[in-house]
Scaffold this motif. Structure first.
Motif, PDB file in Angstrom:
ATOM      1  N   MET A 145       7.854   6.998  -8.393  1.00  0.00           N
ATOM      2  CA  MET A 145       7.985   5.605  -8.776  1.00  0.00           C
ATOM      3  C   MET A 145       9.296   5.011  -8.271  1.00  0.00           C
ATOM      4  O   MET A 145       9.387   3.808  -8.020  1.00  0.00           O
ATOM      5  N   GLN A 146      10.313   5.860  -8.113  1.00  0.00           N
ATOM      6  CA  GLN A 146      11.593   5.356  -7.616  1.00  0.00           C
ATOM      7  C   GLN A 146      11.448   4.780  -6.205  1.00  0.00           C
ATOM      8  O   GLN A 146      11.976   3.703  -5.901  1.00  0.00           O
ATOM      9  N   LYS A 147      10.707   5.475  -5.351  1.00  0.00           N
ATOM     10  CA  LYS A 147      10.474   4.983  -3.983  1.00  0.00           C
ATOM     11  C   LYS A 147       9.630   3.706  -4.010  1.00  0.00           C
ATOM     12  O   LYS A 147       9.887   2.766  -3.245  1.00  0.00           O
ATOM     13  N   ALA A 148       8.679   3.670  -4.917  1.00  0.00           N
ATOM     14  CA  ALA A 148       7.839   2.479  -5.030  1.00  0.00           C
ATOM     15  C   ALA A 148       8.674   1.261  -5.426  1.00  0.00           C
ATOM     16  O   ALA A 148       8.477   0.155  -4.916  1.00  0.00           O
ATOM     17  N   ARG A 149       9.639   1.466  -6.336  1.00  0.00           N
ATOM     18  CA  ARG A 149      10.497   0.345  -6.751  1.00  0.00           C
ATOM     19  C   ARG A 149      11.379  -0.124  -5.595  1.00  0.00           C
ATOM     20  O   ARG A 149      11.619  -1.328  -5.425  1.00  0.00           O
ATOM     21  N   GLU A 150      11.877   0.810  -4.814  1.00  0.00           N
ATOM     22  CA  GLU A 150      12.683   0.429  -3.644  1.00  0.00           C
ATOM     23  C   GLU A 150      11.862  -0.415  -2.670  1.00  0.00           C
ATOM     24  O   GLU A 150      12.360  -1.412  -2.125  1.00  0.00           O
TER      25      GLU A 150
ATOM     26  N   ASN B 161       0.832  -1.211   0.000  1.00  0.00           N
ATOM     27  CA  ASN B 161       0.000   0.000   0.000  1.00  0.00           C
ATOM     28  C   ASN B 161       0.867   1.263   0.000  1.00  0.00           C
ATOM     29  O   ASN B 161       0.521   2.272  -0.633  1.00  0.00           O
ATOM     30  N   TRP B 162       1.958   1.194   0.734  1.00  0.00           N
ATOM     31  CA  TRP B 162       2.886   2.335   0.739  1.00  0.00           C
ATOM     32  C   TRP B 162       3.407   2.586  -0.685  1.00  0.00           C
ATOM     33  O   TRP B 162       3.444   3.740  -1.154  1.00  0.00           O
ATOM     34  N   ALA B 163       3.775   1.510  -1.384  1.00  0.00           N
ATOM     35  CA  ALA B 163       4.270   1.653  -2.756  1.00  0.00           C
ATOM     36  C   ALA B 163       3.186   2.231  -3.674  1.00  0.00           C
ATOM     37  O   ALA B 163       3.477   3.068  -4.544  1.00  0.00           O
ATOM     38  N   ARG B 164       1.937   1.822  -3.474  1.00  0.00           N
ATOM     39  CA  ARG B 164       0.847   2.366  -4.303  1.00  0.00           C
ATOM     40  C   ARG B 164       0.664   3.862  -4.058  1.00  0.00           C
ATOM     41  O   ARG B 164       0.420   4.635  -5.000  1.00  0.00           O
ATOM     42  N   VAL B 165       0.741   4.264  -2.781  1.00  0.00           N
ATOM     43  CA  VAL B 165       0.610   5.691  -2.457  1.00  0.00           C
ATOM     44  C   VAL B 165       1.725   6.488  -3.121  1.00  0.00           C
ATOM     45  O   VAL B 165       1.487   7.555  -3.726  1.00  0.00           O
ATOM     46  N   GLU B 166       2.954   5.970  -3.029  1.00  0.00           N
ATOM     47  CA  GLU B 166       4.083   6.694  -3.618  1.00  0.00           C
ATOM     48  C   GLU B 166       3.945   6.776  -5.139  1.00  0.00           C
ATOM     49  O   GLU B 166       4.218   7.816  -5.747  1.00  0.00           O
ATOM     50  N   ALA B 167       3.499   5.694  -5.758  1.00  0.00           N
ATOM     51  CA  ALA B 167       3.442   5.664  -7.226  1.00  0.00           C
ATOM     52  C   ALA B 167       2.258   6.468  -7.758  1.00  0.00           C
ATOM     53  O   ALA B 167       2.410   7.278  -8.681  1.00  0.00           O
ATOM     54  N   ARG B 168       1.073   6.248  -7.194  1.00  0.00           N
ATOM     55  CA  ARG B 168      -0.139   6.834  -7.769  1.00  0.00           C
ATOM     56  C   ARG B 168      -0.400   8.255  -7.278  1.00  0.00           C
ATOM     57  O   ARG B 168      -0.863   9.102  -8.052  1.00  0.00           O
ATOM     58  N   LEU B 169      -0.148   8.539  -6.014  1.00  0.00           N
ATOM     59  CA  LEU B 169      -0.517   9.824  -5.433  1.00  0.00           C
ATOM     60  C   LEU B 169       0.643  10.788  -5.328  1.00  0.00           C
ATOM     61  O   LEU B 169       0.440  12.005  -5.364  1.00  0.00           O
ATOM     62  N   CYS B 170       1.858  10.254  -5.174  1.00  0.00           N
ATOM     63  CA  CYS B 170       3.023  11.133  -5.038  1.00  0.00           C
ATOM     64  C   CYS B 170       3.904  11.157  -6.291  1.00  0.00           C
ATOM     65  O   CYS B 170       4.898  11.906  -6.320  1.00  0.00           O
ATOM     66  N   ASN B 171       3.564  10.310  -7.274  1.00  0.00           N
ATOM     67  CA  ASN B 171       4.356  10.228  -8.519  1.00  0.00           C
ATOM     68  C   ASN B 171       5.826   9.943  -8.230  1.00  0.00           C
ATOM     69  O   ASN B 171       6.720  10.452  -8.930  1.00  0.00           O
TER      70      ASN B 171
END
Length: 936
Positions: free
Chosen positions: A466-471, A454-464
């Motif tokens: 994607m680098q943090k989401a991949r980590e 869920n954290w990765a989804r928030v970073e990717a979809r709401l915060c744009n």
């Protein structure tokens, strides 16, 4: 002035009563014992008891410092402090308990009475008023409201005293005035108070009242009229008496509208009476009766009455989480009054702090009613310390709090305080599950890393971002999730939506290499991607990679299948070796027995006598192996089924010998049409004398016994089981309650009489095999531990409903036990306190009861077993006992061509010999028999 004087007089009377209560026990006026009556021995005993109490108080305080949520420990401490007269410590202990738990009516009344005795000044009375205000918020308590109103009358002489009393009475009526059985007492107390004021307002005899006095009299009369009319419009017990009292009191006739309202209330009372009578006749906690009452009121649709019946039910079922959940759901969706809703949610989590669902609903309710963020955060921290009993509960409460924090963030801004708080909370949640939860439960409760996903989804979809989401996803895969195809596809979908094709391709290539559960699926997704977006080089690389991977997978699967087949073959060989070893052992025993018999013969020429002895002896040896007693298998078919396999035909002379050599034991046949009135009793002692008499005495308590049919062996010995047939079906059902009752030192098994061939799925195991949060499983107990000794250990942590010591079929203890508490809270506290405890030099293990699923035999194993056991005997739900002998002929147990034995022990090698009619056996001398054995 007269009203004030009456109030002062009432206050003086209350003060005198309180002064009498405060008299010391040794004072002559209180009837206490004088000092001269004591002696040195009694004072010494008193000092010893006082020291013991002080030590116990210190122990309880230390225990509460370790676990503040130990409800019973709070109760014990308050009881001891009250007994010792430690008023300051007593007040502090009660205060701490009230902060953690809602207090019952009895605890509040004891606390209030103690405080009332010590309150003499007006400032101290105000503190008692504050305590009353807290008391009426925990549960619906008519007695506390009545005590509150009566205590307030003692302060009627103060400024605004009358209005204060009226305000308290009005609030009490709002809270419990609709209570069908207890509401009348409050209405009557309120009317008596107003009548007392009316009496003080009456002019002196012979005087003419002034206009002001006349107006006051009329106003007071109208107040009493209004109280009567309000009460008679509500369905309450003894309404007829209240109506008669109103008729007698009123100088004017009762209005017609009032009569209609009264009759309507009477009709409503008649509808409520069955539910009230059911509550009156039921045993505590009356949950089913309250639920029926709630359903009735829900159909009627009166919010005040629905709220009241819920509150009444919760007062007696305060530890039932589902009831709190239904009540809070009703308040959230229907009433939506902030103070009422939040109060109910707060009481729910204080009563059932171990139930994560109630905490989640509380957080949602506070957010819904826009409670301050600091208060919501504080409540979340309380939830983390509530002591949940499953690791997954912590995952759920963290997810609920993170959802709340996410809804606070304005994602149109690049950065904000709320966003940083959300990210910090996500990081803290991951760390908390890794350390705190995993240390306690040996698992994080989040194997799929849903919080990090869920954290990765928030970073990717709401915060744009994607680098943090991949980590984050890289971290997820390193936690043992790289072998699952669904995890890779979840990451791939996130990349497709918010990333780029290059990272999608990279993820799928890694997935093809790492996935072990469904590699074909991942390969298909990779090929689909390259078919739509890839170049020829990309397509060739994907095809080559997927083909290589699938080839390796198929090779690994083939090796695994070969290994499994080899293991299965090895098991078969081992089973065959064990079988041959048993057969050789039995053969050697038979040969040894035959040689012993040969030595006892008088001479070699007495062949006829030897032959007769052999013929008489042989059936008793064959009953284990040659199948001569297959007819008698009908006798043993109670719970195990009554229809066995077809019996092979035997020669007539063998039948005659078997029949004449056995004792004439009548067969026990069972009529399947009487299954409903029959129970099957087993695991009885083989040495039981006169089982019919013994069992009839035992089962007559269940109803009239029609017949008891014990099962005997061919030698006339009791086999340990029987049929008990009753006259009525209800008697048979009641007899099932005697299951596992000790009879002559063994647990007796009582089961329904069911044909297992017709009902193969029938189970007689009566204990639950699922998670039971109110029940504990204890292992490591000493075999000498009794039920009473274990109860003494367990009852210190809650109210023990039942204890079951696990025994084997012979009634011997196995060092295991199940302990059932009244609720989940007590059970969870007992786990924390008792796990690792030493009982008679044995360290016990304590956990919540969650038995593993009962495993069924593999089809392959069943098939292999059937090769060695023809015909297959059907056993009951308890399986084959250790002392039971196989009833299958050894000749049929052998693989390959059957080898038949002649009656004299000679082997017939010809396969056709077994089907040919048997010839009369040739008589042999002892010398011939010895030669035959040596040759064999």
């Amino acid at each position: 002035h007269k009203m004030a004087a009456a109030g002062a007089e009432a206050a003086a009377v209350v003060a005198e009563e309180e002064e009498e209560k405060r008299l010391p026990e040794g004072d002559p006026e209180s009837g206490g014992d004088s000092e001269d009556e004591g002696d040195s021995d009694s004072s010494g005993d008193g000092e010893d008891e006082e020291k013991e109490n002080e030590a116990e108080i210190q122990r309880l305080e230390e225990q509460l410092s370790i676990n503040a949520f130990d409800y019973n420990c709070h109760l014990d401490l308050i009881k001891l402090l009250r007994q010792e007269g430690e008023l300051v410590k007593l007040r502090r202990a009660r205060q701490k308990m009230s902060e953690l738990f809602p207090l019952t009516e009895e605890i509040w009344l004891d606390w209030l009475k103690d405080e009332i005795k010590m309150a003499s000044e007006s400032s101290e009375r105000e503190k008692v008023y504050e305590l009353f205000e807290r008391a009426v918020k925990d549960y619906i308590c008519p007695e506390i409201w009545l005590e509150y109103a009566q205590y307030s009358i003692g302060g009627i002489g103060q400024e605004g005293g009358i209005e204060r009393v009226r305000s308290i009475f009005e609030r009490a009526l709002t809270s419990v005035g609709l209570h069908v059985t207890k509401g009348t007492a409050l209405w009557e107390a309120y009317r008596e108070f107003e009548n007392a004021i009316l009496e003080t307002a009456q002019p002196a005899p012979g005087s003419v009242p002034s206009p002001e006095q006349q107006q006051m009299l009329c106003s007071q009369l109208e107040k009493i009229h209004t109280l009567f009319r309000r009460q008679l419009g509500i369905p309450l017990l003894d309404m007829e008496a209240s109506y008669a009292e109103y008729e007698e009191w009123s100088d004017d006739p009762i209005p017609e509208t009032m009569i209609k309202t009264y009759k309507k209330a009477l009709q409503q009372l008649e509808k409520c009476k069955p539910y009230e009578e059911a509550l009156l006749g039921a045993e505590t906690p009356k949950l089913a009766e309250y639920q029926a009452y709630i359903d009735f009121e829900m159909k009627a649709g009166d919010p005040a009455r629905i709220q009241l019946i819920y509150e009444r039910a919760l007062a007696e079922n305060c530890l039932v989480p589902d009831l709190w959940a239904r009540y809070n759901q009703y308040l959230d969706r229907q009433l939506k009054v902030k103070e009422l809703v939040l109060s109910a949610h707060d009481r729910a989590v204080r009563n059932c702090p171990w139930t994560v669902g109630l905490w989640i609903r509380y957080l949602l309710a506070m957010e819904r009613h826009r409670v301050d963020h600091s208060i919501i955060s504080e409540m979340f921290e309380k939830a983390l310390n509530a002591g949940f009993i499953q690791a997954t509960d912590y995952v759920e409460i963290w997810q609920a709090y993170l959802d709340y924090l996410r809804r606070r963030v304005d994602f149109t801004q690049d950065s904000s305080k709320e966003l940083e708080e959300l990210r910090s909370a996500f990081a803290r949640a991951v760390e908390y599950l890794k350390q705190e939860v995993e240390e306690r439960f040996s698992e994080s409760g989040d194997p799929s890393c849903t919080i990090m996903q869920n954290w990765a989804r928030v970073e990717a979809r709401l915060c744009n971002n994607m680098q943090k989401a991949r980590e984050l996803w890289d971290n997820i895969m390193t936690k043992g999730n790289a072998k699952y195809a669904n995890m890779w596809l979840e990451y791939y979908n996130l990349e497709r939506a918010h990333g780029d094709t290059q990272h999608c391709r990279k993820a799928l290539h890694r997935a093809v290499q790492c996935t072990s559960d469904y590699p074909e699926h991942v390969c298909e997704v990779l090929l689909t991607l390259e078919r739509i977006e890839g170049t020829l080089e990309d397509w060739d690389a994907a095809v080559q990679k997927t083909e290589n991977r699938l080839a390796r997978v198929n090779e690994q699967r083939a090796k695994a299948a070969e290994k499994e087949a080899a293991l299965a073959k090895l098991e078969e060989e081992k089973a065959e070796q064990r079988k041959q070893a048993r057969a050789e052992k039995k053969a050697s025993k038979k040969a040894k027995k035959a040689r012993t018999g040969d030595k006892r013969k008088a001479d070699d020429d007495d062949e006829g006598e030897w032959g007769q002895e052999e013929e008489a002896e042989q059936p008793s040896k064959r009953h284990k192996g040659d199948g001569l007693l297959e007819e008698d298998m009908e006798v043993e078919m109670g719970l195990f089924g009554r229809s066995g396999p077809e019996k092979p035909d035997r020669p007539a002379n063998q039948k005659e010998k078997a029949t004449t050599s056995r004792k004439e034991i009548p067969k026990v046949l069972h009529d399947s049409s009487k299954d409903n009135v029959t129970v099957f009793v087993s695991n009885l002692s083989y040495n039981m004398a006169e089982p019919e008499v013994k069992l009839k005495e035992l089962f007559e308590s269940c109803g009239e016994v029609a017949e008891i049919r014990p099962v005997f062996s061919n030698k006339g010995t009791f086999r340990g089981y029987c049929y008990v047939e009753f006259k009525e079906e209800k008697s048979a059902l009641q007899a099932l309650g005697l299951d596992r009752q000790a009879v002559e030192g063994r647990p007796m098994f009582v089961s329904p009489c069911v044909d297992k061939n017709k009902h193969p799925d029938f189970k007689v195991f009566r204990y639950s095999t699922t998670l039971e949060k109110h029940k504990l499983f204890i292992s490591g107990l000493p075999f000498s531990c009794t039920k009473e000794e274990l109860e003494d250990v367990c009852k210190a942590h809650g109210n023990v409903k039942d204890i079951r010591l696990v025994t084997n079929r012979a009634g011997k203890p196995k060092g295991l036990a199940y302990v059932e508490y009244e609720n989940e809270a007590q059970a969870s506290q007992a786990v924390l306190k008792m796990d690792g405890l030493t009982v008679k030099e044995h360290v016990i293990k304590v956990m919540i009861s969650n038995p593993p699923l009962r495993k069924l035999p593999d089809k392959a194993e069943v098939g292999r077993a059937s090769q060695f056991a023809v015909p297959r005997q059907v056993y009951g739900a308890r399986g084959k006992g250790r002392t039971q002998l196989s009833m299958v002929p050894r000749a049929l147990q052998r693989q390959g061509n059957p080898v038949a034995k002649a009656e004299n022990g000679m082997v017939q090698n010809s396969p056709a010999a077994s089907s040919a009619p048997p010839e009369e056996p040739k008589k042999m001398s002892n010398a011939d028999f010895a030669k035959m054995l040596l040759k064999k």
